[in-house]
Design an enzyme around this catalytic site. Structure first.
Site, PDB file in Angstrom:
ATOM      1  N   ALA A 152       0.817  -1.224   0.000  1.00  0.00           N
ATOM      2  CA  ALA A 152       0.000   0.000   0.000  1.00  0.00           C
ATOM      3  C   ALA A 152       0.848   1.271   0.000  1.00  0.00           C
ATOM      4  O   ALA A 152       0.420   2.296  -0.526  1.00  0.00           O
ATOM      5  CB  ALA A 152      -0.936  -0.007   1.208  1.00  0.00           C
ATOM      6  N   ARG A 153       2.040   1.209   0.600  1.00  0.00           N
ATOM      7  CA  ARG A 153       2.862   2.436   0.680  1.00  0.00           C
ATOM      8  C   ARG A 153       3.259   2.979  -0.690  1.00  0.00           C
ATOM      9  O   ARG A 153       3.197   4.195  -0.904  1.00  0.00           O
ATOM     10  CB  ARG A 153       4.079   2.194   1.586  1.00  0.00           C
ATOM     11  CG  ARG A 153       3.680   2.254   3.037  1.00  0.00           C
ATOM     12  CD  ARG A 153       4.773   1.902   4.011  1.00  0.00           C
ATOM     13  NE  ARG A 153       4.231   2.004   5.365  1.00  0.00           N
ATOM     14  CZ  ARG A 153       4.728   1.383   6.426  1.00  0.00           C
ATOM     15  NH1 ARG A 153       5.795   0.616   6.307  1.00  0.00           N
ATOM     16  NH2 ARG A 153       4.169   1.523   7.609  1.00  0.00           N
ATOM     17  N   ARG A 178       1.196  34.936 -15.652  1.00  0.00           N
ATOM     18  CA  ARG A 178       1.224  36.070 -14.716  1.00  0.00           C
ATOM     19  C   ARG A 178       2.361  37.040 -15.053  1.00  0.00           C
ATOM     20  O   ARG A 178       3.519  36.612 -15.172  1.00  0.00           O
ATOM     21  CB  ARG A 178       1.409  35.542 -13.284  1.00  0.00           C
ATOM     22  CG  ARG A 178       1.586  36.589 -12.226  1.00  0.00           C
ATOM     23  CD  ARG A 178       0.317  37.316 -11.941  1.00  0.00           C
ATOM     24  NE  ARG A 178       0.456  38.226 -10.798  1.00  0.00           N
ATOM     25  CZ  ARG A 178      -0.388  39.222 -10.552  1.00  0.00           C
ATOM     26  NH1 ARG A 178      -1.426  39.450 -11.346  1.00  0.00           N
ATOM     27  NH2 ARG A 178      -0.209  39.980  -9.493  1.00  0.00           N
ATOM     28  N   GLN A 189      14.839  34.554 -12.831  1.00  0.00           N
ATOM     29  CA  GLN A 189      15.672  33.393 -12.493  1.00  0.00           C
ATOM     30  C   GLN A 189      15.237  32.735 -11.172  1.00  0.00           C
ATOM     31  O   GLN A 189      15.260  31.510 -11.043  1.00  0.00           O
ATOM     32  CB  GLN A 189      17.136  33.824 -12.392  1.00  0.00           C
ATOM     33  CG  GLN A 189      18.078  32.639 -12.349  1.00  0.00           C
ATOM     34  CD  GLN A 189      19.533  33.077 -12.274  1.00  0.00           C
ATOM     35  OE1 GLN A 189      19.907  33.860 -11.376  1.00  0.00           O
ATOM     36  NE2 GLN A 189      20.338  32.619 -13.189  1.00  0.00           N
ATOM     37  N   GLY A 251      -0.526  35.790  -3.811  1.00  0.00           N
ATOM     38  CA  GLY A 251      -1.733  35.903  -2.977  1.00  0.00           C
ATOM     39  C   GLY A 251      -2.836  34.968  -3.432  1.00  0.00           C
ATOM     40  O   GLY A 251      -3.576  34.415  -2.608  1.00  0.00           O
ATOM     41  N   GLU A 274      -0.853   5.628   6.430  1.00  0.00           N
ATOM     42  CA  GLU A 274      -0.064   4.459   6.011  1.00  0.00           C
ATOM     43  C   GLU A 274       1.288   4.455   6.742  1.00  0.00           C
ATOM     44  O   GLU A 274       2.293   3.985   6.227  1.00  0.00           O
ATOM     45  CB  GLU A 274       0.125   4.485   4.496  1.00  0.00           C
ATOM     46  CG  GLU A 274      -0.131   3.148   3.791  1.00  0.00           C
ATOM     47  CD  GLU A 274      -1.558   2.639   3.929  1.00  0.00           C
ATOM     48  OE1 GLU A 274      -2.507   3.415   3.712  1.00  0.00           O
ATOM     49  OE2 GLU A 274      -1.716   1.461   4.251  1.00  0.00           O
TER      50      GLU A 274
END
Ligand SMILES: Cc1cc2nc3c(=O)[nH]c(=O)nc-3n(C[C@H](O)[C@H](O)[C@H](O)COP(=O)(O)OP(=O)(O)OC[C@H]3O[C@@H](n4cnc5c(N)ncnc54)[C@H](O)[C@@H]3O)c2cc1C
Length: 297
Positions: A152-153, A178, A189, A251, A274
């Site tokens: 499961a992990r 944006r 950068q 924001g 888990e």
């Protein structure tokens, strides 16, 4: 991931999962998050696409749910049947929902994964037939739990990986659109370095998750260590990447107008369930110390 390293079946599963996610999950995710309602249509789509419980061997059929307790048809319940024997006194049972004495209790009000019900389950005079004893042997529950966690992990790690990749995709799109100081913010950068670090961590996590999944499929000896490593690393990466993605939205990242805050909320649980990431470190440390001791013999 380098596509050439994957098998045809791996690619087919990944493409099918992406298609289901794009068509049936992405459009309704925000709504179910707000309403805290279980997305049955998404569950049906996952099932119909043959993606439900893909790690469960075919002969065992239908997927066992844990976190989705209120919507599960079958539950695996661990109970102490031989007090005083410690871990060897624990047995695992399959208990069908609707069995007399089985009752779903409180629904938790959670920070993330809000559309997946996490509930208390109460058992009062709940009797199950002895055929429902998992593995057919009393006292082997702890062993079964550990074996289940090994499988499961990598699943939780894959969940974290998908969250991280999704958040990065959104961050790349947003920072391209944006504009500040007359240019797209992805031309700065400082932003490019954040994106580069996020992508590099995701790629490293992807390789570890795939390696652990292959080791689990192959029933490799060191699967517990690899499962713990991939869960630890991928979920820490998911938290780092989603937090940085929120930062890159400025924001708006903090507001529900954009989906990015949900990625951060959903990522947090992957570090907890888990087995917490502190516990993964215990598993890893024990495994490497055991390996060192046996190679010194
Ligand atoms: C949304 C949600 C869904 C869940 N779903 C399931 C589920 O489906 N099935 C299920 O069985 N469980 C489920 N859990 C339970 C989850 O696995 C546990 O909450 C988790 O393993 C931590 O256990 P705990 O809450 O008892 O924390 P605690 O054990 O009290 O831990 C508290 C803190 O101490 C740290 N800690 C504890 N022991 C050690 C140690 N030895 N060394 C260092 N640090 C340590 C932990 O890492 C953690 O930071 C779920 C929990 C949540 C919140």
């Amino acid at each position: 991931m380098i596509r050439e390293l994957l098998t045809k079946q791996n690619i087919e599963f990944a493409e099918r999962a992406r298609e289901v996610a794009e068509r049936h999950i992405r459009p309704i995710a925000a709504q179910h998050d707000v309403e805290q309602t279980y997305p049955w249509s998404a569950q049906r789509a996952i099932k119909e696409a043959g993606l439900s419980g893909v790690w469960v061997p075919k002969e065992y059929g239908e997927k066992k749910w844990n976190t989705g307790g209120a919507v599960a048809s079958y539950n695996t319940i661990f109970a102490v049947t031989q007090p005083g024997r410690g871990a060897r006194g624990i047995s695992a049972f399959v208990v069908e929902a609707g069995t007399a004495g089985y009752r779903v209790g409180k629904h938790e009000d959670k920070m993330g994964i809000r559309c997946v019900p996490v509930v208390e389950i109460h058992l009062e005079d709940c009797r199950v037939p002895k055929e429902n004893l998992l593995g057919g042997t009393e006292g082997s529950g702890f062993k079964h739990a550990m074996m289940t966690l090994d499988l499961a992990r990598p699943g939780v790690a894959a969940q974290a990986l998908g969250l991280a990749q999704g958040a990065l995709d959104l961050a790349i799109e947003y920072t391209g659109k944006r504009k500040q100081f007359g240019q797209s913010i992805n031309s700065f950068q400082g932003i490019q370095w954040m994106l580069a670090d996020m992508a590099t961590h995701i790629e490293a996590a992807r390789h570890l998750v795939y390696t652990a999944a292959r080791a689990a499929d192959a029933r490799a000896k060191n699967v517990s260590k690899l499962s713990a490593m991939c869960k630890l690393f991928a979920t820490d990466v998911a938290m780092m990447v989603t937090t940085n993605a929120v930062q890159l939205f400025g924001g708006y990242g903090y507001c529900k107008d954009f989906p990015i805050e949900k990625y951060m909320r959903d990522a947090k649980i992957t570090q907890i369930y888990e087995g917490t990431n502190q516990i993964q470190r215990l598993v890893i440390a024990r495994a490497i110390l055991r390996e060192a001791a046996s190679s010194a013999e």
